[in-house]
Scaffold this active site. Structure first.
Site: not given
Ligand code: F6R
Length: 594
Positions: A27, A97, A471, A490
């Site tokens: 997190r 948070n 990724k 393009h």
């Molecule tokens: C990339 C990744 C992020 C999440 C994005 C949405 O590897 O993990 O791009 O896909 O932050 O997160 P969720 O799916 O939890 O809403």
């Protein structure tokens, strides 16, 4: 964004807090800190990872405490900006948070009243406001402070005066873990799994007063009961199981993830009897919203649903949806979110609900906010995903979208049966991709030497080019762009030269000839080309520099095998470059701020 924990019980709080924090580092990991109640409150915080704090922090005695791992929003990562924060007297410590949107105004008022601030954070106003309102009853002071706060929060509060903890939330997740003579607070369930599987999900505006043996929850001042749940994830699910990184473990789990997500469906062709969502409506139109990797899953969903049901599907980035954009009428909206806590996605879901649109959440986290806001939920059952880069949750999202598409009424029976037969093959196909990982390692060694890479795909694999690029850049720090192959010419083709590799997804479908043409255009500009192609594609080898061979898969399902290969490519490239794969810089897994 930011992980918070709390412990009250009979054991030494420090090791428990740090252990719990270590499972919440996905997190945010800019800094971390703990506060432990002794006669007074002792605080230790620094810009280090939890692992370092476990080794280097001083002895802190006490059986009640709170902790925090930070993803910086207000103020750079620094020791003073780290949580916990305290008031002037040092009597109250708070971890937070979320984002307090009116903190500037509150801070100015408090400064005018004589409070002295030490950090640049929005969070620091909370302990000062508790100090301002404290008149002997902590619960009342915290409630009074929260009543003035605008924005989002999950907080845990510790006081030197008595052995209690306070937890409260609005628009940020928070759970209570119920133990035997001990209680826990955490942003997410995995943090407490070493100690208990009994959890209470707090709702927005809940405030809990917690002792080691009991808790009382109020909502806007009225006492309220919240159901206790058994956690469905186990502590083994959040361990590395001998793998060097969580990401590699999670990539390798994908055949099982597919089975878990739609196991019953694969056997019977019917949604499982305990499915949370029944596919009973003929689709007329559909809106999909998501962010990041989940957005890419949504784009694949658009292809398959439009192709099979012939209805319009609109896919929006949730982060673009909320700011004054006009709502286009739609009969159903699907929000795709691994964490179920992404702030932009939740705001969008709420907007759809306000417009009485039927909402469905595709999420991986039981009890997450998305599952509570949406009318219906499809759980992806990927199990906890620890690595910040989404892998198995993406594949599970794709599989859920296939299941959704095949299950909606209106599809020709024969087409459905033949696609179902192909879907059944997918765990096995992914096993084959994983078996070929050692060949991908060589390509990764080549890729690791470059600073700019293009991923190109067409049709249903265009979103996979976007995902492959995302990724690679997030874990290897190589600049990568995903492109619809036909768009290169393009403009961006201007960037191609001998040190700009192209990764081309060559699907054996009606896009193949056009893709070969794009490859030739890239080769004519001296760009090295790596192709992802079927194992029996004989011609491709002579056209490109490297081929990553994949098992032949039904046209609709090639995004799954291609995505897994690109996950492995990103992983091994990042490994060659010595990157911190599971916890890339500046990122956090659960993005609970807009
Ligand atoms: C990339 C990744 C992020 C999440 C994005 C949405 O590897 O993990 O791009 O896909 O932050 O997160 P969720 O799916 O939890 O809403």
């Amino acid at each position: 964004m930011c992980g918070i924990v709390g412990y009250i019980g009979k054991a030494s709080a420090k090791p428990i807090l740090l252990n719990a924090l270590s499972t919440l580092e996905y997190r945010g990991y800019d800094s971390c800190g703990i506060a432990i109640r002794n006669d007074s409150i002792d605080i230790y915080k620094d810009i280090v990872r939890v692992e370092v704090m476990q080794k280097e922090s001083p002895t802190l005695n006490g059986t009640t405490g709170i902790g925090h791992t930070r993803w910086a929003t207000h103020g750079e990562p620094s020791s003073t900006n780290s949580h916990p924060h305290t008031d002037c007297s040092g009597k109250f410590a708070v971890v937070h948070n979320g984002i307090i949107s009116n903190f500037q105004k509150l801070r100015q008022q408090l400064i005018a009243e004589g409070h002295v601030f030490t950090s640049e954070t929005d969070s620091e106003v909370i302990p000062h406001m508790i100090e301002k309102y404290y008149d002997g009853v902590l619960e009342e002071a915290v409630q009074a402070a929260l009543d003035e706060i605008e924005g989002s929060y999950a907080i845990a509060v510790l006081t030197a005066d008595e052995d209690i903890l306070i937890a409260a939330r609005k628009d940020s997740p928070l759970i209570i873990g119920v133990g035997d003579g001990e209680m826990f607070i955490a942003s997410d369930v995995p943090a407490v799994l070493d100690y208990t599987d009994r959890v209470i999900y707090l709702e927005d505006r809940d405030l809990a007063v917690i002792t080691k043996d009991s808790f009382k929850i109020t909502s806007d001042g009225t006492e309220i009961k919240r159901a206790e749940h058994r956690a469905t994830w186990s502590k083994e699910d959040v361990q590395k199981a001998g793998y060097e990184h969580f990401m590699l473990k999670e990539i390798n789990e994908q055949p099982r993830v597919i089975q878990n997500t739609i196991g019953d469906y694969l056997v019977s062709g019917e949604p499982s009897s305990d499915a949370e969502f029944k596919f009973d409506e003929e689709l007329r139109d559909l809106s999909i919203v998501a962010c990041g990797t989940s957005y890419h899953a949504g784009l694949v969903g658009k292809y398959i649903i439009e192709e099979l049901h012939g209805i319009p599907v609109r896919v929006d980035l949730a982060s673009e949806f909320n700011h004054g954009r006009r709502m286009i009428p739609t009969s159903m909206a699907i929000a795709i979110t691994q964490s179920g806590e992404t702030a932009d996605v939740l705001s969008t879901l709420k907007r759809f609900r306000e417009e009485s649109v039927r909402t469905v959440a595709i999420t991986n986290v039981p009890g997450s906010s998305a599952s509570r806001v949406a009318n219906d939920t499809i759980y992806t059952k990927a199990g906890p995903e620890v690595s910040v880069a989404a892998t198995k949750s993406f594949i599970a999202q794709l599989i859920s979208l296939y299941q959704f598409t095949l299950s909606c009424p209106g599809l020709h029976r024969g087409i459905r049966e033949s696609l179902l037969a192909e879907l059944r093959q997918m765990p096995n196909k992914i096993e084959q991709v994983l078996d070929g990982a050692c060949r991908i390692v060589n390509v990764a060694k080549f890729l690791a030497k470059h600073d700019n890479v293009f991923f190109i795909g067409r049709g249903i694999n265009h979103p996979i080019a976007l995902e492959g690029a995302l990724k690679l850049k997030e874990i290897s720090y190589i600049h990568a762009e995903g492109y619809a192959a036909g768009e290169l010419k393009h403009g961006s083709i201007a960037l191609l030269q001998e040190n700009t590799p192209i990764i081309a997804i060559v699907a054996n479908d009606n896009t193949r000839d056009a893709m070969i043409s794009s490859i030739n255009q890239a080769k004519a500009r001296s760009a090295p080309v790596i192709a992802l192609a079927d194992e029996d594609d004989e011609d491709i080898g002579s056209l490109v520099d490297y081929v990553i061979r994949l098992p032949r898969t039904g046209n609709m399902f090639t995004p799954v095998t291609n995505a897994v290969a690109l996950q492995l490519l990103a992983y091994h490239t990042a490994k060659h470059r010595g990157c911190p794969i599971d916890f890339p810089r500046n990122l956090a897994k659960s993005v609970t701020v807009e």
